[in-house]
Design an enzyme around this catalytic site. Structure first.
Site, PDB file in Angstrom:
ATOM      1  N   MET A 131       0.842  -1.178   0.000  1.00  0.00           N
ATOM      2  CA  MET A 131       0.000   0.000   0.000  1.00  0.00           C
ATOM      3  C   MET A 131       0.884   1.237   0.000  1.00  0.00           C
ATOM      4  O   MET A 131       1.986   1.232   0.519  1.00  0.00           O
ATOM      5  CB  MET A 131      -0.911   0.016   1.221  1.00  0.00           C
ATOM      6  CG  MET A 131      -1.933  -1.105   1.206  1.00  0.00           C
ATOM      7  SD  MET A 131      -3.112  -0.911   2.543  1.00  0.00           S
ATOM      8  CE  MET A 131      -4.251  -2.219   2.136  1.00  0.00           C
ATOM      9  N   GLY A 170       3.509  -4.349   3.958  1.00  0.00           N
ATOM     10  CA  GLY A 170       2.835  -3.484   2.998  1.00  0.00           C
ATOM     11  C   GLY A 170       3.488  -3.522   1.633  1.00  0.00           C
ATOM     12  O   GLY A 170       3.817  -4.581   1.089  1.00  0.00           O
ATOM     13  N   SER A 171       3.743  -2.335   1.080  1.00  0.00           N
ATOM     14  CA  SER A 171       4.232  -2.247  -0.295  1.00  0.00           C
ATOM     15  C   SER A 171       5.659  -2.706  -0.495  1.00  0.00           C
ATOM     16  O   SER A 171       6.135  -2.753  -1.631  1.00  0.00           O
ATOM     17  CB  SER A 171       4.078  -0.817  -0.814  1.00  0.00           C
ATOM     18  OG  SER A 171       2.742  -0.575  -1.173  1.00  0.00           O
ATOM     19  N   MET A 172       6.356  -3.080   0.578  1.00  0.00           N
ATOM     20  CA  MET A 172       7.644  -3.744   0.356  1.00  0.00           C
ATOM     21  C   MET A 172       7.435  -5.129  -0.256  1.00  0.00           C
ATOM     22  O   MET A 172       8.391  -5.793  -0.646  1.00  0.00           O
ATOM     23  CB  MET A 172       8.439  -3.819   1.647  1.00  0.00           C
ATOM     24  CG  MET A 172       9.030  -2.469   2.033  1.00  0.00           C
ATOM     25  SD  MET A 172      10.290  -2.554   3.322  1.00  0.00           S
ATOM     26  CE  MET A 172      11.686  -3.206   2.407  1.00  0.00           C
ATOM     27  N   TYR A 181       1.585   6.417  -8.484  1.00  0.00           N
ATOM     28  CA  TYR A 181       1.584   5.167  -7.731  1.00  0.00           C
ATOM     29  C   TYR A 181       0.178   4.584  -7.697  1.00  0.00           C
ATOM     30  O   TYR A 181      -0.780   5.263  -7.337  1.00  0.00           O
ATOM     31  CB  TYR A 181       2.071   5.456  -6.310  1.00  0.00           C
ATOM     32  CG  TYR A 181       2.458   4.246  -5.511  1.00  0.00           C
ATOM     33  CD1 TYR A 181       3.778   3.815  -5.479  1.00  0.00           C
ATOM     34  CD2 TYR A 181       1.522   3.540  -4.782  1.00  0.00           C
ATOM     35  CE1 TYR A 181       4.150   2.711  -4.734  1.00  0.00           C
ATOM     36  CE2 TYR A 181       1.883   2.445  -4.028  1.00  0.00           C
ATOM     37  CZ  TYR A 181       3.194   2.036  -4.005  1.00  0.00           C
ATOM     38  OH  TYR A 181       3.556   0.942  -3.262  1.00  0.00           O
TER      39      TYR A 181
END
Length: 396
Positions: free
Chosen positions: A1, A105-107, A205
């Site tokens: 995210m 999350g977005s990692m 993004y």
């Protein structure tokens, strides 16, 4: 995210959870908890670096308002440092553990991009092929068109496909946090809206991009993105504290509780248990500082991709951010204040915020706080400062 934006977008809706009685008392001990550390084979200059990192962690868990924080640094020769501050649980006041697992999350996105680029190297996916080749008829409606959108554009956020998280409200998630979310349903939420721009003409993004990439992986391999991440990344690197949890709402192993703050001065809300399918291939994974540093070191160091795909991974385009951030294929670069660049990603999901980075000379750093949303601009800045401080001390 997405990072800072998600912290603020979610905060309004989280008031609903507080009204429903999901509040937890704010930690009294977090403001005074001293950072704890474990250091192995300290290199020259480590004391100065550790002192600076301690100060940043103390700010994160006092002035910045996070209950707890952790930073793990790994050096080129394998030595490392783990520092913690604050609490893992605001009710029991248990300290943050150095071996904590947490949602990243977005990692998750660099893991997903790695799988795609391996498939590109195997000639099973073409980066500049239209998404339509792999997902016929999926990207359609309101000006969105998979026939003019490429796989590369999804990976680099230049597709213009709207972000579903701009339309899936916190109320929708929090009224049933354990609900399963099908990726096609989440994609369709986004595709009910016009694109941000024509494919390839801008940068924005979008978590929808990576839900679509996850579907491409499944179509090409016959296995889920999670199965491919495990087979191609987690198992080969021995990341025993990393997993793609599917619908499982719990975090295995030692972990801090995850919290949100609905507004200034409001009690914290415990949101540790959530079905991560709401984030899917854009942000569902669980890991640790140790594993994330190992992964980032391997990825930036060229251990996971063939040379041609490594070049694609690290070919960036500006994002328009004043901090000089540039985005490659699931991996971004940022300038270091001491000179040069580091590579990494940020990750925010309900309960947790993470930032990780690695330098080409073999150092890595990961920082985590157990507060999201509800963090401040100062929290964001200090998380990035922790990573940069750790990497700059080893950069020269």
């Amino acid at each position: 995210m997405d990072g800072v934006k998600r912290r603020r977008v979610l905060s309004g809706g989280l008031t609903l959870a507080v009204a429903a009685g999901a509040a937890a008392a704010a930690p009294k001990s977090a403001a005074t908890a001293a950072p704890r550390s474990t250091t192995a084979t300290a290199p020259k200059g480590a004391a100065d670096r550790t002192s600076r990192l301690r100060a940043i962690l103390h700010r994160l868990t006092t002035a910045d308002g996070a209950p707890g924080a952790l930073v793990e640094v790994r050096h080129r020769h394998g030595s490392g440092t783990v520092l913690t501050s604050g609490v893992a649980n605001v009710k029991s006041h248990a300290p943050m553990r150095r071996d904590s697992r947490f949602r990243i999350g977005s990692m998750t996105k660099p893991f997903v991009a790695t799988v795609v680029l391996q498939l590109v190297g195997e000639r099973r996916i073409a980066l500049d092929a239209p998404v339509e080749r792999y997902l016929p008829g999926v990207i359609r409606g309101h000006g969105n068109d998979g026939r003019t959108t490429t796989v590369r554009q999804l990976l680099q956020h230049t597709s213009g496909v709207p972000d579903y998280l701009a339309y899936l409200t916190p109320r929708d998630v929090l009224k049933d946090p354990l609900a399963h979310h099908d990726p096609r349903d989440l994609v369709n939420i986004a595709l009910a809206h016009p694109p941000a721009f024509e494919p390839g003409t801008g940068w924005r993004y979008s978590n929808t991009d990576y839900l679509l990439v996850g579907l491409v992986i499944e179509r090409v391999t016959g296995r889920t993105y999670g199965e491919e991440i495990h087979r191609r990344v987690i198992a080969p690197l021995g990341l025993c504290e990393t997993r793609v949890p599917g619908d499982t709402p719990t975090i295995p192993g030692p972990h801090p509780r995850g919290y949100a703050r609905p507004g200034g001065g409001a009690p914290l809300v415990d949101i540790t248990a959530v079905n991560p399918s709401v984030a899917g291939a854009g942000g569902s994974m669980i890991s640790s500082g140790t594993d994330l540093n190992r992964f980032l070191g391997a990825l930036v160091g060229g251990e996971l991709l063939r040379p041609a795909q490594q070049r694609q991974l690290m070919t960036t385009r500006p994002t328009g951010n004043p901090d000089g951030r540039a985005y490659g294929l699931g991996l971004e670069s940022r300038p270091l204040p001491c000179g040069g660049l580091y590579w990494g990603h940020g990750g925010d999901i309900l309960g947790y915020g993470t930032v990780g980075g690695a330098t080409a000379d073999g150092s890595q750093a990961t920082v985590m706080v157990n507060l999201n949303p509800g963090g401040t601009d100062a929290q964001d800045a200090d998380m990035k400062a922790a990573v940069q401080t750790a990497l700059c001390e080893r950069h020269h």
